[in-house]
Motif scaffolding. Structure first.
Motif: not given
Length: 346
Positions: A66-73
């Motif tokens: 559910a998270a954004s790729t940006d947050e994961v990065m």
DNA sequence: TAGCCGTGGGA
DNA sequence: TTCCCAAGGCT
């Protein structure tokens, strides 16, 4: 069936093995998966704090998907090999959308997910589900290459195939979790790359490299190649409100998709940089202030990073471009940033 | 198949 | 300082 080698490893593991690593606590497929991806080419002590932070924020595969790729990065920033994080996020979405949120239990289905190869898939099913599956990580390669005196660099397919055969042959039917951890622990704690502790090794009687008195000769080393030197201007541009200009890097190549400082051709002279900012970024800037260059080493080349500080006088022509953004230091540090850029931001 | 992809620690 | 490389996988 459990051969002598496996039996010895299991007995050694019961006394000396690591059983309290963070992913051993609630060893669900999701947690083992995340740990295995982080541990690819990365040492345990480096991974532990990243794993703890990551699990606190993304405790389930649904939370990760559910998270954004940006947050994961952002949570991966500093760990390196950023394609691992992109693949991890992509795979989480696949698990939720195609497997209903249940992490697949079959090794083949797991290996079909991006970022998971033969060894990682085996490590997941072995440690999370107790399925018999042979792993061949760097530790197992070193242990097996020495035990069987396998010649050659494991990067060569023929050598790797031979090691895989030994790995399969020794893997027992029972106590798979313990055995999988045992062969990795033996490699990490006793059968180390340099100065191996053969005196403490439970299988030295059968070890051919020990018998030849040259364990450090195994496994064969990678053929060395010259690393080219590259160079780049890194433009640290600040506006009147203390915001820094960052831009998203191309999706492939070094630091693919991460935020970084705009770069300029190293062939430019420092006094040409304001004009470059004008034409390439649509920015009017003050005089450049060059800082001491430093060398950053990658796997295949050295990069001389030449930081230049500039102050933006006007910030026109930037609002439309999604790949560039003005960020305050604090919010920039939450983005996925390469380690040296993070350092430059201070 | 071989090159690419990061970072930090050890010697 | 410099080199090697660590719980690999992708192209």
């Amino acid at each position: 069936m459990t051969d002598w080698f496996a039996e010895q490893l299991l007995q050694w593991y019961d006394q000396h093995g690591r059983k309290d690593l963070p992913w051993h606590r609630d060893p669900s497929a999701y947690r083992i998966w995340v740990s295995e991806i982080m541990l690819q080419q990365t040492q345990v002590t480096t991974v532990i704090p990243y794993f703890e932070r990551f699990m606190e924020r993304f405790p389930t595969v649904e939370a990760l998907a559910a998270a954004s790729t940006d947050e994961v990065m952002g949570y991966w920033s500093g760990l390196g090999y950023y394609a691992r994080a992109r693949n991890l996020h992509k795979a989480a979405i696949t698990v939720v959308e195609e497997h209903g949120g249940a992490f697949p239990a079959s090794k083949d289905l797991i290996q079909a997910l991006p970022g998971i190869g033969r060894s990682t898939a085996a490590a997941i099913v072995a440690q999370a589900h107790g399925q018999r599956a042979a792993i061949l990580d760097g530790n197992a390669k070193r242990v097996l290459a020495r035990y069987h005196a396998v010649e050659g660099w494991p990067g060569r397919t023929a050598v790797a195939n031979e090691l895989w055969e030994h790995a399969e042959a020794h893997t027992p039917d029972e106590r798979i979790q313990a055995y999988t951890q045992a062969i990795m622990d033996l490699g990490a704690m006793v059968c180390t790359r340099r100065r191996p502790g053969c005196a403490a090794c439970p299988v030295r009687e059968g070890c051919l490299a020990y018998g030849r008195n040259n364990p450090e000769a195994y496994p064969g080393s990678k053929p060395k190649k010259e690393k080219p030197e590259k160079s780049v201007w890194m433009l640290v541009i600040e506006d009147g409100e203390g915001r820094i200009l960052l831009e998203q890097r191309p999706p492939s190549g070094i630091w693919g998709g991460l935020m970084s400082f705009p770069e300029a051709d190293p062939a430019l002279q420092p006094e040409e940089l304001p004009e470059h900012c004008e034409t390439a970024l649509g920015l009017e800037t003050s005089e450049p202030e060059t800082q001491e260059p430093f060398r950053h080493t990658f796997s295949h080349y050295h990069l001389w990073i030449r930081p230049v500080r500039l102050t933006a006088i006007s910030t026109r022509a930037l609002q439309d471009d999604r790949s560039r953004s003005w960020l305050h230091r604090e919010s920039a540090l939450e983005a996925g940033l390469p380690a040296p850029i993070r350092r430059l931001l201070g």
